[in-house]
Design a protein around this motif. Structure first.
Motif, PDB file in Angstrom:
ATOM      1  N   LEU A  61      11.842  30.018  16.532  1.00  0.00           N
ATOM      2  CA  LEU A  61      13.078  30.514  15.917  1.00  0.00           C
ATOM      3  C   LEU A  61      13.820  29.397  15.177  1.00  0.00           C
ATOM      4  CD1 LEU A  61      15.013  32.885  15.510  1.00  0.00           C
ATOM      5  CD2 LEU A  61      16.077  32.309  17.722  1.00  0.00           C
ATOM      6  N   ALA A  62      13.902  28.246  15.827  1.00  0.00           N
ATOM      7  CA  ALA A  62      14.605  27.118  15.193  1.00  0.00           C
ATOM      8  C   ALA A  62      13.909  26.731  13.890  1.00  0.00           C
ATOM      9  CB  ALA A  62      14.653  25.921  16.139  1.00  0.00           C
ATOM     10  N   LEU A  63      12.576  26.616  13.918  1.00  0.00           N
ATOM     11  CA  LEU A  63      11.841  26.221  12.710  1.00  0.00           C
ATOM     12  C   LEU A  63      12.002  27.273  11.616  1.00  0.00           C
ATOM     13  CD1 LEU A  63       8.552  24.771  14.296  1.00  0.00           C
ATOM     14  CD2 LEU A  63      10.436  23.491  13.249  1.00  0.00           C
ATOM     15  N   ALA A  64      11.935  28.560  11.998  1.00  0.00           N
ATOM     16  CA  ALA A  64      12.080  29.639  11.010  1.00  0.00           C
ATOM     17  C   ALA A  64      13.467  29.597  10.377  1.00  0.00           C
ATOM     18  CB  ALA A  64      11.837  30.994  11.671  1.00  0.00           C
ATOM     19  N   ASN A  65      14.503  29.354  11.179  1.00  0.00           N
ATOM     20  CA  ASN A  65      15.867  29.313  10.647  1.00  0.00           C
ATOM     21  C   ASN A  65      16.066  28.123   9.695  1.00  0.00           C
ATOM     22  OD1 ASN A  65      16.540  31.608  12.015  1.00  0.00           O
ATOM     23  ND2 ASN A  65      17.598  30.555  13.695  1.00  0.00           N
ATOM     24  N   ILE A  66      15.490  26.989  10.057  1.00  0.00           N
ATOM     25  CA  ILE A  66      15.615  25.823   9.170  1.00  0.00           C
ATOM     26  C   ILE A  66      14.898  26.105   7.851  1.00  0.00           C
ATOM     27  CG2 ILE A  66      14.973  23.388   8.827  1.00  0.00           C
ATOM     28  CD1 ILE A  66      15.206  23.109  11.930  1.00  0.00           C
ATOM     29  N   ARG A  67      13.685  26.672   7.949  1.00  0.00           N
ATOM     30  CA  ARG A  67      12.902  26.919   6.723  1.00  0.00           C
ATOM     31  C   ARG A  67      13.575  27.950   5.823  1.00  0.00           C
ATOM     32  NH1 ARG A  67       7.970  26.519  10.032  1.00  0.00           N
ATOM     33  NH2 ARG A  67       7.370  24.330   9.884  1.00  0.00           N
ATOM     34  N   ARG A  68      14.278  28.903   6.458  1.00  0.00           N
ATOM     35  CA  ARG A  68      14.966  29.928   5.672  1.00  0.00           C
ATOM     36  C   ARG A  68      16.056  29.305   4.812  1.00  0.00           C
ATOM     37  NH1 ARG A  68      17.171  34.943   9.034  1.00  0.00           N
ATOM     38  NH2 ARG A  68      18.864  35.297   7.565  1.00  0.00           N
ATOM     39  N   VAL A  69      16.819  28.373   5.393  1.00  0.00           N
ATOM     40  CA  VAL A  69      17.954  27.786   4.681  1.00  0.00           C
ATOM     41  C   VAL A  69      17.534  26.575   3.851  1.00  0.00           C
ATOM     42  CG1 VAL A  69      20.265  26.812   4.975  1.00  0.00           C
ATOM     43  CG2 VAL A  69      19.450  28.553   6.553  1.00  0.00           C
ATOM     44  N   ALA A  70      16.574  25.821   4.361  1.00  0.00           N
ATOM     45  CA  ALA A  70      16.163  24.571   3.701  1.00  0.00           C
ATOM     46  C   ALA A  70      14.649  24.549   3.534  1.00  0.00           C
ATOM     47  CB  ALA A  70      16.622  23.379   4.534  1.00  0.00           C
ATOM     48  N   PRO A  71      14.127  25.404   2.638  1.00  0.00           N
ATOM     49  CA  PRO A  71      12.665  25.533   2.542  1.00  0.00           C
ATOM     50  C   PRO A  71      11.943  24.252   2.143  1.00  0.00           C
ATOM     51  CG  PRO A  71      13.767  26.826   0.823  1.00  0.00           C
ATOM     52  CD  PRO A  71      14.839  26.303   1.730  1.00  0.00           C
ATOM     53  N   LYS A  72      12.663  23.343   1.442  1.00  0.00           N
ATOM     54  CA  LYS A  72      11.979  22.141   0.949  1.00  0.00           C
ATOM     55  C   LYS A  72      12.129  20.937   1.878  1.00  0.00           C
ATOM     56  CE  LYS A  72      12.085  23.300  -3.943  1.00  0.00           C
ATOM     57  NZ  LYS A  72      13.290  23.437  -4.771  1.00  0.00           N
TER      58      LYS A  72
END
Ligand SMILES: Nc1nc2c(ncn2[C@@H]2O[C@H](COP(=O)(O)OP(=O)(O)O)[C@@H](O)[C@H]2O)c(=O)[nH]1
Ligand SMILES: [Mg+2]
Length: 234
Positions: free
Chosen positions: A187-198
Motif C-alpha cells: 500500500l505504501a509503495l502504491a501510494n508513493i507511486r501514485r503521487v510521485a511516479p518518477k
C-alpha cells in the motif's frame, strides 16, 4: 463589503506570489554557485521525527570515503540536530528559523558563508520538519529527498501531495520497525507511486543499515552525472 473582501484576498495572493518569486530568484543564484563548485545538493524533507537527522548522519559516514559532505540543518529552535550531525565528522551549520516553518533560499545562502566548502562535493540540507510549507520553497538544490517512516501511516503521500509530487527520491525509513507497527508495504509503495511516479524509492533503516548501500550508489551516480553535465559544452 464583499468587494473589499475579494480585494483583500487578491492582495494576499499577490504578496504570497511576490515572496515566492523572490525566493525562486535567490534559489537560482544558489544553484549557479553550487554548480560552479561541483557540489551535489540534496534537500531533505519530511514530517518531524521521520528520521532525517539519523539517516543523514549515517549516510554521511557511509559516503565519507567517496564523497565529502557538509550539512546545513534547519529547526525552529535548538542546535540539537547540528550536534548529532557533527558526530559524522562533517562540517555542520544550524539555522534556527524562530517561527518560520520552512527554510528559504536566502537562509541557505547566509549559512553557506559559515561553512568551509573547500574539498566538499556534497551538501545536504535538512529542512524544517513539516510536510506542507517547505514544498513551496526552492533552495537551489539538485534533488529533493522526501522521507516517509513506516510508523507514519501509508496514506501520507495521498494527504500531502505537493511534497511528494516534488520528490526526486523517496526514502522509506525505519524499516526495522515495519512488523511492529503493521506496516503495509504494498500500500505504501502504491501510494508513493501514485503521487510521485518518477521518484526513486529506497527502503531503509538507519538502525540496521538496510538500503544504505543502494542509497550511497544513487548519490554517487547523481554526483557523477552532475559533473558530466556541468563539463559538457552547452
Ligand atoms: N528504530 C529506528 N528508529 C529510528 C531510525 N531512524 C531514526 N529513528 C529514531 O526516530 C526518532 C526521530 O529521528 P530523527 O533523526 O531525530 O528524525 P527527524 O526529526 O526527521 O530529524 C529518534 O528517536 C531516532 O532515534 C531507524 O532507522 N530505526
Ligand atoms: Mg532532525
Amino acid at each position: 463589503v464583499e468587494h473589499e473582501a475579494a480585494a483583500g484576498e487578491r492582495r494576499i495572493v499577490e504578496v504570497r506570489r511576490a515572496i515566492l518569486d523572490k525566493n525562486d530568484r535567490l534559489a537560482e543564484r544558489n544553484r549557479g554557485f553550487f554548480e560552479a563548485r561541483g557540489l551535489l545538493v540534496l534537500n531533505f524533507l519530511s514530517s518531524p521525527g521521520s528520521g532525517k537527522t539519523t539517516f543523514i548522519r549515517e549516510a554521511v559516514r557511509a559516503l565519507q570515503p567517496k564523497l565529502k559532505a557538509g550539512v546545513i540543518v534547519g529547526d525552529l529552535a535548538t542546535d540539537n540536530d547540528a550536534q548529532r550531525l557533527r558526530e559524522s565528522g562533517a562540517p555542520v551549520v544550524q539555522i534556527t528559523t524562530g517561527t518560520v516553518c520552512h527554510l528559504e533560499a536566502e537562509m541557505v545562502n547566509r549559512a553557506l558563508k559559515q561553512i568551509d566548502l573547500n574539498g566538499l562535493n556534497l551538501l545536504i540540507i535538512e529542512n524544517v520538519g513539516n510536510l506542507v510549507c517547505p514544498a513551496s520553497y526552492d533552495l537551489g538544490e539538485d534533488l529533493r529527498v522526501v522521507l516517509l517512516s513506516v510508523t507514519e501511516g501509508e496514506d501520507k503521500p495521498l494527504k500531502y501531495p505537493p511534497m511528494f509530487q516534488s520528490a526526486d527520491a523517496v526514502i522509506i525509513s525505519k524499516m526495522d520497525l515495519a512488523d511492529a507497527c503493521g506496516y503495509n508495504r504494498e500500500l505504501a509503495l502504491a501510494n508513493i507511486r501514485r503521487v510521485a511516479p518518477k521518484a526513486q524509492i529506497f527502503e531503509t533503516s538507519a538502525k540496521t543499515g538496510q538500503g544504505m548501500g543502494a542509497w550511497c550508489d544513487f548519490v554517487m551516480r547523481q554526483h557523477q552525472d552532475g559533473l558530466a553535465r556541468d563539463l559538457s559544452p552547452r
